[in-house]
Design an enzyme around this catalytic site. Structure first.
Site, PDB file in Angstrom:
ATOM      1  N   HIS A 149      63.838 184.252  71.084  1.00 40.05           N
ATOM      2  CA  HIS A 149      62.749 184.750  71.929  1.00 40.05           C
ATOM      3  C   HIS A 149      63.298 185.559  73.107  1.00 40.05           C
ATOM      4  CE1 HIS A 149      63.981 181.831  74.927  1.00 40.05           C
ATOM      5  NE2 HIS A 149      64.033 180.935  73.945  1.00 40.05           N
ATOM      6  N   ARG A 195      56.907 181.018  74.431  1.00 37.92           N
ATOM      7  CA  ARG A 195      57.826 182.162  74.498  1.00 37.92           C
ATOM      8  C   ARG A 195      58.136 182.736  73.115  1.00 37.92           C
ATOM      9  NH1 ARG A 195      60.317 177.461  76.183  1.00 37.92           N
ATOM     10  NH2 ARG A 195      62.276 176.769  75.202  1.00 37.92           N
ATOM     11  N   GLU A 231      62.281 174.373  70.240  1.00 38.71           N
ATOM     12  CA  GLU A 231      63.593 174.138  70.834  1.00 38.71           C
ATOM     13  C   GLU A 231      63.889 172.647  70.933  1.00 38.71           C
ATOM     14  OE1 GLU A 231      66.382 175.073  70.993  1.00 38.71           O
ATOM     15  OE2 GLU A 231      66.695 176.398  72.729  1.00 38.71           O
TER      16      GLU A 231
END
Length: 288
Positions: free
Chosen positions: A102, A149, A176
Site C-alpha cells: 500500500h 490503506r 497486516e
C-alpha cells in the site's frame, strides 16, 4: 597483502571451473592447495568446496505435484494407467503474482479508518497503476487487504486501469500482522508470542490460498495482483522461495512497490523483482 586475506572466503578460478576454499595460516601452503585445486574435476570441486549445508527444493511444496494427485501404481499393467494419469495432471500454464505494498498512510491514526493514505500515498498508488498499465499484461484478478490503506491503494490503482475483465476481491486474511518471530529479533518491535501465533496462522493460510502451481486444466498464463502489506509480502516471498521464514524482517519494501513471483507449471518458483519502485520519483520514495 596475503596475510590480510587469512581466514576469508576466496574463489579459485581454474581452466576447468571455479572452486571455493578457505585460506590457511600458511600462505605458501594455501597457494599450493589452490594450485592443486585448479586441476580437480568440476564434480569433485563441488563436493570439496561446499561451505554450507544444502537444503533441497521441495518439489511438492503446494501438494499439487502430479504424482501426489493420482493413485499409486500397483505395478505391472497398472504402471500404464499411472503414467497416463500423471501426464493428464501435469500443469501447462504459468501463474504470475504481483504483490503491491500500500501507499504511505497516516501513522498517527489510532484506528484503521484513521490510517488513510497521505497525499504522497495517493500519488504513489496512481503511479503504480500507471506502471501496471505500461507493463500491459492481461491481468485477471486484484485481491486487496480489507484494511483502509490497502483498499484506498487498490482504488487509486484501479482508477488508472481498464477494469472490464478484472475480477476484484477483498480478503481479510491479507491484513497486516506479525507472521513469524524474526531472526535476528528487533528490540524496538517485540510482539507477544500469542500475536505471532494468531497472525502467523492467518498469514500462512493466505499464502496457501494464493500461492500454488496452475491447475492442469488451466491453458493460459495468468496474472494476479495482490495489494496488501509489507510484513505479509515479505513473509510470502520467503515462503515462496523456500527461504527461512524468520528472515522476513531482513527485507525492506518501499510504499507502493511491486514484487513479482512467477510459479512455473513444474512447481518451480522464481522472483522476477522484489520491492521494485523504479516507477516512483525520488521524492515519493518512502518506507514508513
Amino acid at each position: 597483502m596475503m596475510s590480510r586475506l587469512r581466514g576469508i572466503l576466496a574463489v579459485g578460478l581454474g581452466a576447468v571451473g571455479a572452486g571455493v576454499f578457505y585460506y590457511t595460516n600458511d600462505d605458501s601452503k594455501t597457494l599450493q592447495a589452490a594450485q592443486k585445486f585448479r586441476d580437480v574435476p568440476v564434480s569433485v570441486q563441488k563436493i570439496q568446496s561446499e561451505p554450507f549445508p544444502v537444503t533441497k527444493w521441495d518439489s511438492n511444496w503446494d501438494r499439487r505435484d502430479p504424482s501426489y494427485l493420482v493413485k499409486p501404481s500397483k505395478g505391472g499393467d497398472d504402471d500404464l494407467r499411472y503414467q497416463k494419469e500423471i501426464e493428464e495432471k501435469k500443469p501447462k500454464a504459468t501463474r504470475n503474482i504481483i504483490l503491491i505494498r500500500h501507499g504511505q498512510y497516516n501513522l498517527s491514526g489510532k484506528s484503521d479508518v484513521e490510517r488513510y493514505l497521505t497525499e504522497k500515498g495517493v500519488e504513489q498508488a496512481k503511479l503504480t497503476g500507471d506502471r501496471l498499465v505500461a507493463l500491459n499484461h492481461p491481468y485477471d484478478r486484484m485481491v486487496r487487504s480489507t484494511m483502509t490503506r490497502a483498499q484506498q491503494t487498490g482504488d487509486h490503482i484501479l482508477s488508472r486501469m481498464n477494469t472490464d475483465n478484472l475480477v476484484i476481491e477483498n480478503d481479510s486474511m491479507l491484513e497486516e500482522g506479525a507472521p513469524f518471530p524474526p531472526e535476528p529479533p528487533r528490540k524496538t518491535w517485540e510482539p507477544a508470542d500469542y500475536i505471532f501465533y494468531q497472525d502467523g496462522s492467518r498469514i500462512e493460510a493466505a499464502f496457501r490460498n494464493y500461492f500454488y502451481r496452475a491447475d492442469h486444466r488451466q491453458d493460459k498464463e495468468t496474472y494476479d495482483i495482490i495489494v496488501c502489506h509489507a510484513n505479509v509480502i515479505r513473509y510470502f516471498i520467503c515462503r515462496a522461495l523456500q527461504l527461512p521464514p524468520e528472515a522476513w524482517l531482513r527485507i525492506n519494501l518501499h510504499h507502493a512497490s511491486m514484487s513479482w513471483v512467477r510459479i512455473r507449471p513444474n512447481g518451480r518458483v522464481g522472483l522476477l523483482t522484489m520491492g521494485n519502485c523504479g516507477h516512483l520519483p525520488p521524492e515519493l520514495l518512502t518506507l514508513e
